[in-house]
Write a protein that holds these residues in place. Structure first.
Motif, mmCIF file in Angstrom:
data_model
loop_
_atom_site.group_PDB
_atom_site.id
_atom_site.type_symbol
_atom_site.label_atom_id
_atom_site.label_comp_id
_atom_site.label_asym_id
_atom_site.label_seq_id
_atom_site.Cartn_x
_atom_site.Cartn_y
_atom_site.Cartn_z
ATOM 1 N N THR A 80 8.752 9.798 -8.225
ATOM 2 C CA THR A 80 10.303 9.522 -8.564
ATOM 3 C C THR A 80 10.226 7.760 -8.444
ATOM 4 O O THR A 80 11.002 7.195 -9.076
ATOM 5 N N ASP A 81 9.496 7.052 -7.589
ATOM 6 C CA ASP A 81 9.533 5.625 -7.712
ATOM 7 C C ASP A 81 8.160 5.310 -8.127
ATOM 8 O O ASP A 81 7.220 5.162 -7.012
ATOM 9 N N THR A 82 7.662 4.556 -9.104
ATOM 10 C CA THR A 82 6.347 4.312 -9.602
ATOM 11 C C THR A 82 6.078 3.037 -8.656
ATOM 12 O O THR A 82 4.845 2.771 -8.370
ATOM 13 N N ALA A 83 7.040 2.257 -8.524
ATOM 14 C CA ALA A 83 6.528 1.020 -7.526
ATOM 15 C C ALA A 83 6.038 1.158 -6.246
ATOM 16 O O ALA A 83 5.000 0.716 -5.841
ATOM 17 N N ALA A 84 6.845 2.312 -5.687
ATOM 18 C CA ALA A 84 6.447 2.484 -4.203
ATOM 19 C C ALA A 84 5.449 3.412 -4.128
ATOM 20 O O ALA A 84 4.242 3.329 -3.283
ATOM 21 N N GLU A 85 5.045 4.231 -5.255
ATOM 22 C CA GLU A 85 3.748 5.106 -5.231
ATOM 23 C C GLU A 85 2.553 4.080 -5.644
ATOM 24 O O GLU A 85 1.494 4.438 -4.668
ATOM 25 N N PHE A 86 2.781 2.929 -6.374
ATOM 26 C CA PHE A 86 1.520 2.369 -6.659
ATOM 27 C C PHE A 86 1.450 1.425 -5.352
ATOM 28 O O PHE A 86 0.246 1.061 -4.913
ATOM 29 N N ALA A 87 2.307 0.965 -4.617
ATOM 30 C CA ALA A 87 2.136 0.320 -3.420
ATOM 31 C C ALA A 87 1.437 1.270 -2.386
ATOM 32 O O ALA A 87 0.493 0.569 -1.634
ATOM 33 N N ARG A 88 1.750 2.657 -2.326
ATOM 34 C CA ARG A 88 0.957 3.332 -1.579
ATOM 35 C C ARG A 88 -0.685 3.377 -1.942
ATOM 36 O O ARG A 88 -1.386 3.326 -1.000
ATOM 37 N N ALA A 89 -0.736 3.409 -3.228
ATOM 38 C CA ALA A 89 -2.271 3.643 -3.581
ATOM 39 C C ALA A 89 -2.975 2.042 -3.422
ATOM 40 O O ALA A 89 -4.025 2.023 -2.721
ATOM 41 N N GLU A 90 -2.190 1.091 -3.465
ATOM 42 C CA GLU A 90 -2.868 -0.448 -3.183
ATOM 43 C C GLU A 90 -3.267 -0.423 -1.743
ATOM 44 O O GLU A 90 -3.881 -0.922 -1.505
ATOM 45 N N ALA A 91 -2.188 -0.047 -1.085
ATOM 46 C CA ALA A 91 -2.401 -0.197 0.509
ATOM 47 C C ALA A 91 -3.748 0.614 1.083
ATOM 48 O O ALA A 91 -4.364 0.304 1.868
ATOM 49 N N ALA A 92 -3.664 1.750 0.579
ATOM 50 C CA ALA A 92 -4.952 2.807 0.593
ATOM 51 C C ALA A 92 -6.345 1.862 0.482
ATOM 52 O O ALA A 92 -7.307 2.064 1.103
ATOM 53 N N LEU A 93 -6.234 1.393 -0.691
ATOM 54 C CA LEU A 93 -7.471 0.493 -1.319
ATOM 55 C C LEU A 93 -7.742 -0.619 -0.308
ATOM 56 O O LEU A 93 -9.066 -0.838 0.003
ATOM 57 N N ALA A 94 -6.678 -1.237 -0.008
ATOM 58 C CA ALA A 94 -6.806 -2.567 0.896
ATOM 59 C C ALA A 94 -7.317 -2.082 2.203
ATOM 60 O O ALA A 94 -7.989 -2.620 2.892
ATOM 61 N N GLU A 95 -7.082 -0.828 2.883
ATOM 62 C CA GLU A 95 -7.378 -0.299 4.051
ATOM 63 C C GLU A 95 -8.896 -0.097 3.945
ATOM 64 O O GLU A 95 -9.410 -0.203 4.742
ATOM 65 N N VAL A 96 -9.248 0.561 2.987
ATOM 66 C CA VAL A 96 -10.757 0.660 2.692
ATOM 67 C C VAL A 96 -11.493 -0.529 2.816
ATOM 68 O O VAL A 96 -12.504 -0.654 3.307
ATOM 69 N N VAL A 97 -10.878 -1.482 2.059
ATOM 70 C CA VAL A 97 -11.564 -2.904 1.805
ATOM 71 C C VAL A 97 -11.726 -3.492 3.520
ATOM 72 O O VAL A 97 -12.763 -4.128 4.017
ATOM 73 N N ALA A 98 -10.572 -3.216 4.111
ATOM 74 C CA ALA A 98 -10.505 -3.800 5.588
ATOM 75 C C ALA A 98 -11.486 -3.038 6.496
ATOM 76 O O ALA A 98 -12.240 -3.591 7.194
ATOM 77 N N GLU A 99 -11.501 -1.870 6.194
ATOM 78 C CA GLU A 99 -12.776 -0.957 7.079
ATOM 79 C C GLU A 99 -13.960 -1.320 6.969
ATOM 80 O O GLU A 99 -14.778 -1.407 7.585
ATOM 81 N N LEU A 100 -14.377 -1.633 5.521
ATOM 82 C CA LEU A 100 -15.746 -2.029 5.259
ATOM 83 C C LEU A 100 -16.031 -3.323 5.802
ATOM 84 O O LEU A 100 -17.129 -3.465 6.284
ATOM 85 N N GLY A 101 -15.039 -4.038 5.569
ATOM 86 C CA GLY A 101 -15.298 -5.360 6.235
ATOM 87 C C GLY A 101 -15.534 -5.361 7.880
ATOM 88 O O GLY A 101 -16.489 -5.968 8.342
ATOM 89 N N ARG A 102 -14.617 -4.552 8.508
ATOM 90 C CA ARG A 102 -14.961 -4.191 10.001
ATOM 91 C C ARG A 102 -16.379 -3.905 10.138
ATOM 92 O O ARG A 102 -16.894 -4.149 11.415
ATOM 93 N N ARG A 103 -16.740 -2.945 9.482
ATOM 94 C CA ARG A 103 -18.134 -2.311 9.459
ATOM 95 C C ARG A 103 -19.170 -3.170 9.208
ATOM 96 O O ARG A 103 -20.211 -3.327 10.016
ATOM 97 N N ALA A 119 2.104 6.296 -15.660
ATOM 98 C CA ALA A 119 2.114 7.618 -16.315
ATOM 99 C C ALA A 119 2.480 9.008 -15.657
ATOM 100 O O ALA A 119 2.606 9.982 -16.172
ATOM 101 N N GLY A 120 2.998 8.749 -14.503
ATOM 102 C CA GLY A 120 3.248 10.069 -13.727
ATOM 103 C C GLY A 120 2.516 10.669 -12.526
ATOM 104 O O GLY A 120 2.695 11.582 -12.000
ATOM 105 N N HIS A 121 1.224 9.974 -12.571
ATOM 106 C CA HIS A 121 0.319 10.607 -11.423
ATOM 107 C C HIS A 121 0.701 10.178 -10.199
ATOM 108 O O HIS A 121 1.002 8.762 -9.845
ATOM 109 N N ASP A 122 0.492 10.797 -9.122
ATOM 110 C CA ASP A 122 0.879 10.468 -7.874
ATOM 111 C C ASP A 122 -0.239 9.657 -7.315
ATOM 112 O O ASP A 122 -1.417 9.401 -7.983
ATOM 113 N N ALA A 123 -0.120 8.952 -6.054
ATOM 114 C CA ALA A 123 -1.109 7.938 -5.577
ATOM 115 C C ALA A 123 -2.712 8.731 -5.588
ATOM 116 O O ALA A 123 -3.724 7.938 -6.029
ATOM 117 N N PRO A 124 -2.691 9.751 -5.129
ATOM 118 C CA PRO A 124 -4.166 10.248 -4.683
ATOM 119 C C PRO A 124 -4.825 10.631 -6.120
ATOM 120 O O PRO A 124 -5.887 10.393 -6.311
#
Length: 547
Positions: free
Chosen positions: A35-58, A93-98
């Motif tokens: 329903t909110d594409t900006a919020a949904e993209f922010a969720r996806a972007e945050a997930a990618l950022a968490e992956v980047v951060a976790e790999l950096g910690r490793r 295009a209407g896809h959820d973040a996952p």
């Protein structure tokens, strides 16, 4: 009754234990409304950022410099702007973040697989990144390595760098994968961590979890359902041999005194302590491209001088063979803008970069020369991907003009190997890169797991080419080294010595076993074994005859 599986051994050692598989990828739920594409993209972007951060910690936690470098390279893939843009388009295009994450990685996966070479080898990394981002979005545990609380053999289709970064050597005794090759990330990281490993082992994932197996990382043999007492006796014998090997010190030589220098492969000064611990006689391959990777611009003169000076100083008078920039094909560098080549492995790579950007080579030689002058180090410089006498002569002249007195070339293509004598009249030494020499001799992409048998360093045709180089070195009294993965095989080391190779450069962890293997044989033994291996019908027979 036991069952024997055969793959390619990429890190020697004999271990036994129950087989456990890598944890599976998170499954996608049914698509949800957006329903909110900006919020949904922010969720996806945050997930990618968490992956980047976790790999950096490793990467920060990784004890081995090679593991840390590979992890940071994987993190850069997850932080790619084109990837984020692909996720944004799918969300809009209407896809959820996952599902947007899944779709964007699938598109990249298709492109990488079609490209072949280095990019195809990175498909496993893309899959790992996708799985981690989806797990973050779904609130699931990160996929990865089991932790049962007891030693075991880890099995997987393939392993991403993040899978191996936090391996506990007290639990993970060895690695076996269904795909991969001698130069895959699994092979590189196994050698860096000193874990016995077998790759390209079909059928291993058909074994049930908990099956007791005996793994030989030297021969590539995996025996499933073996009697546990017999397996443990085999590992005890292997441990005793390894302990005896680690007790040997001093220069590499046969039992009758024929010298074969034992050198280390390094990417930066962080690798030098391991070389010291293994009593390396110097550095046979200083890979300078790690300084250039994943940068928008060329490193400055001061940066290069500092990096080279650090290694030269750490080696304290021992020989350092430094390879000029080996870019292109499986090591693309963004600042070179090498796009659109129909076959990068046969394109502008290694010394050929100087055809388009001569400044990159001259600037690097100037930085190496300055670092050498400041430290007084014994620096030898060599160029990769040399095919002709004209190229070799031109490189030597450029090195001498920069103030570097000892210059050689790498033998990575058959044309150079066949004219080794001509090259040696123009250069001071040769260094054989067996990984690429195998690739070009057998027309088999070194990143293609399905062709891994053709990349076996025991292939008689490859050994014959090495022999041509070794014979030229003997005739002209000039050094001929091997710095490819073949140098790390204790069983192959006497063969290479018998072919005329005067130095072997490898991962520091491999040096003790190679030193012991050479010390157990005379020079005449080495020549006899070399003749047997070259005359064999194939790599399996060559190994059998020599062992």
């Amino acid at each position: 009754m036991s069952e024997v599986l055969t793959g390619i051994g990429v890190c020697a050692g004999v271990v036994a234990g129950p087989l456990l598989r890598l944890a599976g990828a998170p499954a996608l739920p049914a698509p949800g409304p957006v329903t909110d594409t900006a919020a949904e993209f922010a969720r996806a972007e945050a997930a990618l950022a968490e992956v980047v951060a976790e790999l950096g910690r490793r990467a920060d936690r990784a004890a081995d410099a090679t593991v840390a470098e590979v992890l940071r390279a994987e993190a850069l893939m997850a932080d790619d702007e084109e990837l984020r843009e692909g996720v944004r388009e799918l969300v809009e295009a209407g896809h959820d973040a996952p599902h947007a994450i899944d779709g964007a990685f699938a598109a990249f996966r298709e492109v990488f697989a079609a490209a072949g070479g280095y990019l195809a080898e990175r498909v496993a990394d893309l899959d790992d990144l996708r799985n981690r981002a989806v797990a973050v979005l779904l609130g699931l545990p990160m996929p990865g390595v089991p932790a049962p609380g007891h030693p075991y053999i880890l099995a997987a289709r393939d392993l991403a760098p993040a899978d191996t970064a936090d391996l506990d050597p007290e639990q993970v005794a060895g690695l076996v994968t269904e795909v991969g090759g001698p130069t895959s990330h699994t092979a590189i990281l196994a050698r860096a961590l000193g874990l016995p490993a077998v790759v390209a082992c079909p059928g291993v994932l058909d074994l049930a979890d908990g099956t007791f197996v005996l793994l030989d990382g030297g021969s590539g043999r995996v025996e499933a359902g073996v009697d546990e007492d017999i397996a443990r006796a085999a590992t005890r014998r292997a441990s005793e041999v390894a302990a005896a090997a680690s007790g040997l010190t001093g220069p590499g030589r046969t039992s009758d005194g024929y010298a074969v220098k034992l050198l280390a492969n390094v990417g930066s000064a962080k690798n030098v302590p391991a070389a010291d611990e293994a009593h390396a006689e110097g550095i046979g391959l200083f890979r300078t491209e790690l300084l250039f990777l994943d940068r928008a611009g060329e490193p400055s003169h001061a940066e290069q001088v500092a990096a080279y000076r650090e290694v030269f100083t750490a080696m304290a008078g021992r020989r350092v063979v430094i390879r000029t920039l080996d870019a292109g094909a499986d090591k693309p560098l963004p600042f070179l803008h090498q796009h659109g080549e129909p076959n990068p492995a046969l394109g502008i790579r290694g010394l050929r970069v100087a055809r388009q950007r001569p400044h990159v080579l001259t600037a690097q030689l100037a930085a190496i020369a300055e670092a050498r002058a400041e430290t007084g180090a014994d620096v030898w410089v060599m160029a990769p991907m040399v095919s002709t006498l004209a190229e070799a002569t031109s490189f030597v002249a450029a090195a001498h003009d920069a103030g570097l007195p000892t210059a050689g070339v790498m033998i990575e293509v058959p044309a150079a190997a066949l004219r080794a004598a001509d090259l040696l009249r123009a250069v001071d030494f040769l260094s054989i890169g067996t990984n690429d020499l195998s690739q070009y001799t057998f027309a088999a992409d070194r990143m293609c797991g399905d062709l891994a048998d053709l990349l076996d360093p025991w292939q008689p045709a490859l050994l014959q080419l090495i022999g041509v180089c070794g014979e030229a070195g003997r005739d002209l009294s000039k050094p001929v080294g091997v710095c490819g993965e073949a140098a790390a095989d204790p069983l192959l080391a006497p063969v290479l010595a018998g072919l005329g190779v005067t130095s072997l450069s490898m991962s520091p962890r491999a040096i003790p076993a190679v030193r012991a293997s050479l010390a157990a044989r005379t020079e005449a033994d080495c020549r006899r074994l070399a003749a047997l291996a070259v005359a064999a019908d194939g790599p399996v027979e060559a190994r059998k005859l020599v062992s």
